[in-house]
Design an enzyme around this catalytic site. Sequence first.
Site, short mmCIF file in Angstrom:
data_model
loop_
_atom_site.label_atom_id
_atom_site.label_comp_id
_atom_site.label_asym_id
_atom_site.label_seq_id
_atom_site.Cartn_x
_atom_site.Cartn_y
_atom_site.Cartn_z
N CYS A 244 -2.70 8.06 4.24
CA CYS A 244 -2.45 7.56 3.17
C CYS A 244 -4.23 7.69 2.24
CB CYS A 244 -2.61 6.07 2.91
SG CYS A 244 -3.68 4.56 4.11
N GLU B 38 1.35 -1.49 0.12
CA GLU B 38 -0.28 0.32 -0.14
C GLU B 38 1.19 1.40 0.40
OE1 GLU B 38 -2.11 2.32 2.96
OE2 GLU B 38 -3.16 -0.58 2.81
P1 NDP Z 1 9.15 4.87 3.62
O1 NDP Z 1 8.46 4.23 2.67
O2 NDP Z 1 10.42 5.62 3.54
O3 NDP Z 1 8.78 3.60 4.67
C1 NDP Z 1 7.99 2.82 5.05
C2 NDP Z 1 8.38 1.82 5.92
O4 NDP Z 1 9.05 1.17 5.68
C3 NDP Z 1 9.44 1.75 7.56
O5 NDP Z 1 8.47 1.21 8.13
C4 NDP Z 1 10.37 1.68 6.97
O6 NDP Z 1 11.31 1.82 7.92
C5 NDP Z 1 10.46 0.94 5.84
N1 NDP Z 1 11.59 0.29 5.44
C6 NDP Z 1 12.49 1.43 4.67
N2 NDP Z 1 13.78 1.24 3.54
C7 NDP Z 1 13.38 -0.34 3.37
C8 NDP Z 1 14.40 -1.40 3.45
N3 NDP Z 1 14.64 -1.07 2.92
N4 NDP Z 1 13.59 -2.55 3.76
C9 NDP Z 1 12.37 -2.59 4.34
N5 NDP Z 1 12.28 -1.94 5.13
C10 NDP Z 1 12.31 -0.31 4.37
O7 NDP Z 1 7.58 5.44 4.16
P2 NDP Z 1 7.42 7.27 5.58
O8 NDP Z 1 6.85 5.97 6.50
O9 NDP Z 1 8.81 7.27 5.45
O10 NDP Z 1 6.54 6.94 4.40
C11 NDP Z 1 7.39 8.51 3.27
C12 NDP Z 1 6.26 8.37 2.31
O11 NDP Z 1 5.35 7.27 2.45
C13 NDP Z 1 5.12 9.35 2.87
O12 NDP Z 1 6.00 10.74 2.16
C14 NDP Z 1 4.13 9.01 1.90
O13 NDP Z 1 4.45 9.47 0.38
C15 NDP Z 1 3.95 7.33 1.61
N6 NDP Z 1 3.23 7.23 3.04
C16 NDP Z 1 2.24 6.09 2.19
C17 NDP Z 1 0.85 5.66 2.72
C18 NDP Z 1 0.47 5.06 2.71
O14 NDP Z 1 -0.80 4.33 3.09
N7 NDP Z 1 -0.35 5.03 1.46
C19 NDP Z 1 1.13 5.50 4.12
C20 NDP Z 1 2.00 6.84 5.00
C21 NDP Z 1 2.91 6.84 3.94
P3 NDP Z 1 11.96 3.02 8.71
O15 NDP Z 1 11.39 4.11 9.36
O16 NDP Z 1 13.36 2.24 9.70
O17 NDP Z 1 13.59 3.91 7.13
#
Ligand code: NDP
Length: 672
Positions: free
Chosen positions: A296, A257
């Site tokens: 989201c 998602e």
């Molecule tokens: P990220 O994609 O940066 O992070 C989401 C999750 O993935 C976090 O738990 C993060 O951990 C983890 N993660 C990051 N890199 C890796 C990897 N290589 N392997 C495994 N896990 C990983 O998103 P954010 O939460 O920072 O949100 C950023 C953007 O995401 C927002 O600005 C928005 O655009 C979008 N978003 C979309 C949503 C939706 O439901 N559609 C909801 C929320 C955000 P860690 O934090 O430790 O890096």
Amino acid sequence: MSALLESYAAGRWFRAADDGEPLLDAATEEEVARISSRGLDVAAMVRHAKDTGGPALRSLTFHERAGLLKTLAKHLLEHKDELYALSARTGATSRDTWVDVDGGIGTLFSYASKGVRELPNDTVILDGGLEHLGKGGTFLGQHLYTSKPGVAVQINAFNFPVWGMLEKLAPAFLAGLPTIVKPASQTAYLTELAVRRIIESGILPEGTLQLVAGSAGGLLDELTVQDSVDFTGSAHTAGILRRHPNVLDGGVVLGVEADSLNCSILGPDVRPDDPEFGLFVKGVVTEMTVKAGQKCTAIRRVIVPSATAGQVVEALAARLAEVTVGDPRDPDVRMGPLASLSQRDEVRKAVEALRAGTEVVVGDPGKASPFERGAFMAPLVLRARPGVTEPHEVEPFGPVATVLGYDGVEEAVALAARGRGSLVASVATHDPRVARSIVLGLAPWHGRVLVLDRDDAKESTGHGSPLPVLVHGGPGRAGGGEELGGVRGVMHHMQRTAVQGSPDQLTAITGRWTTGAARAESGVHPFRKSLAELRIGDTIASEKRTVSRADIDHFSEFTGDTFYAHTDEEAAARNPLFGGIVAHGYLVVSLAAGLFVDPDPGPVLANFGVDALRFLTPVKAGDAIDVTLTVKQITPRVGADYGEVRWDAVVSNQEGKPVATYDVLTLVAKTW
Ligand code: NDP
């Protein structure tokens, strides 16, 4: 230095050996906690989930698992105050926290209730009816769902530290899959607190919930076929996960998602003084300001008739002027800061990118925050120039929305589709024809569509609220995943298998009596047996009863059902299906009840309905019917001294032809 968050791994709390990275309060920038997963043995976590958590969970029936979810929900309610207090540090006002904490607990309650009402008190779910694969009835097919011996890994976004975990945990838990949660680091302190309260309660079997505080490290490297990853976050990270070898070639199922450019459309029928106009504007402002637009499902694109766009902007400006931005702990504040300074920088960057094709019509992106510290940002409304692409491509994950004008319903739908797939869309209209054409145009591009009007506004849960009973997810850019949706979310974690075999084998495998399987007539009427004594296949075959014309006439008169096929010889003779007077279907099932019941007080407490009633052959005066009633399924109710018994009922005529088939549903005492 503040405390280092701990992971819950393989049955104990784990603290990393280093000092970790600081996590700051969104409003004050004080350090809340530190985070690191350095040295965490993720391989041991996966083993623990599979060796300890999974078997414990799969030894419970769906009803027992649902019972634990309900106990867990009640337990978390007792800890709401501390969760609310800590949640404020993420920038959340109490209205925002309600969505996260109460929304998460509500999801547990909802799944607990669905699990009991819609799933069997068993470990197998049947999917659909029997398929007859041979003419003789000895070879049948039945689809069923079983639990996988794997682990469900959830990787969550920063914006819903509690709901994000619980909405994924509840369906996986019901499905029999242990969970490893990896929250986004930024707000992981709130998830850690919730997990701590869950673990110390001892409600969930050990190994069914583990926590990674910090980076996921090599977690995906440890996963294999039967395991799944459900990810919420950015499209960028989703891309990295999609390319992981264990996803590409290793059979790991990945649900995504990701970014979603949701829209709300104002119908062409709506005038500024219609109630739908105010509802539309209110909806947009709510979505811009709840969680400071870090949702989201938030509305990013406001699609309105070109002729009304100016009035929409004015109305948005007036409403947004009432929104107080400030410290989320202040009860007068409507909108808190973004979750972090880096998140605010991301939103500012997105606004810069959007400005190429838009003009700012409400708010001032250049204006400095009135607060010395914190990730504050005032709401911004942009207005798109015709034909621009940016609003369909750039997601400002904050209190920002872009107004786009359209001319004609087709253009509105085409603009919505330019988002390339979103989680949710809403339409404000009171015209059912507009609703149909817009909704059917939007549906292929969206996971959920809300139609808002004066009739549902009062009860409507709004554009941005994913509900446990409705599907959450969307096609294309939104990631293509699907979560929640009631028991659909449970099945999503299970394996569907088509099993082929004889009626007796299918009865043994599914725990549900199958047409053609052995019946047992013991001489004791099954209505004399308690739930403890009843067995699948116990049967009563009734005497015959001849249906007379007097019975049909009496039933017509007595019930008032004087439909011509039961009363008018000539008209009934012209009916191509009957060719004469026939007995009422309900007379047949009523007579059947008279044939199969054992009337004396006994363990059968109540009849609570019939399922799948079909009338197959007309019954005419002079026909002799009998009924065979067989115990099909026995479902003891957890926490009650009775259970449900489903009986297979077949009413036949003197030629042995079935005239009616159905399932009778009764409540039967566990002991008598
Ligand atoms: P990220 O994609 O940066 O992070 C989401 C999750 O993935 C976090 O738990 C993060 O951990 C983890 N993660 C990051 N890199 C890796 C990897 N290589 N392997 C495994 N896990 C990983 O998103 P954010 O939460 O920072 O949100 C950023 C953007 O995401 C927002 O600005 C928005 O655009 C979008 N978003 C979309 C949503 C939706 O439901 N559609 C909801 C929320 C955000 P860690 O934090 O430790 O890096």
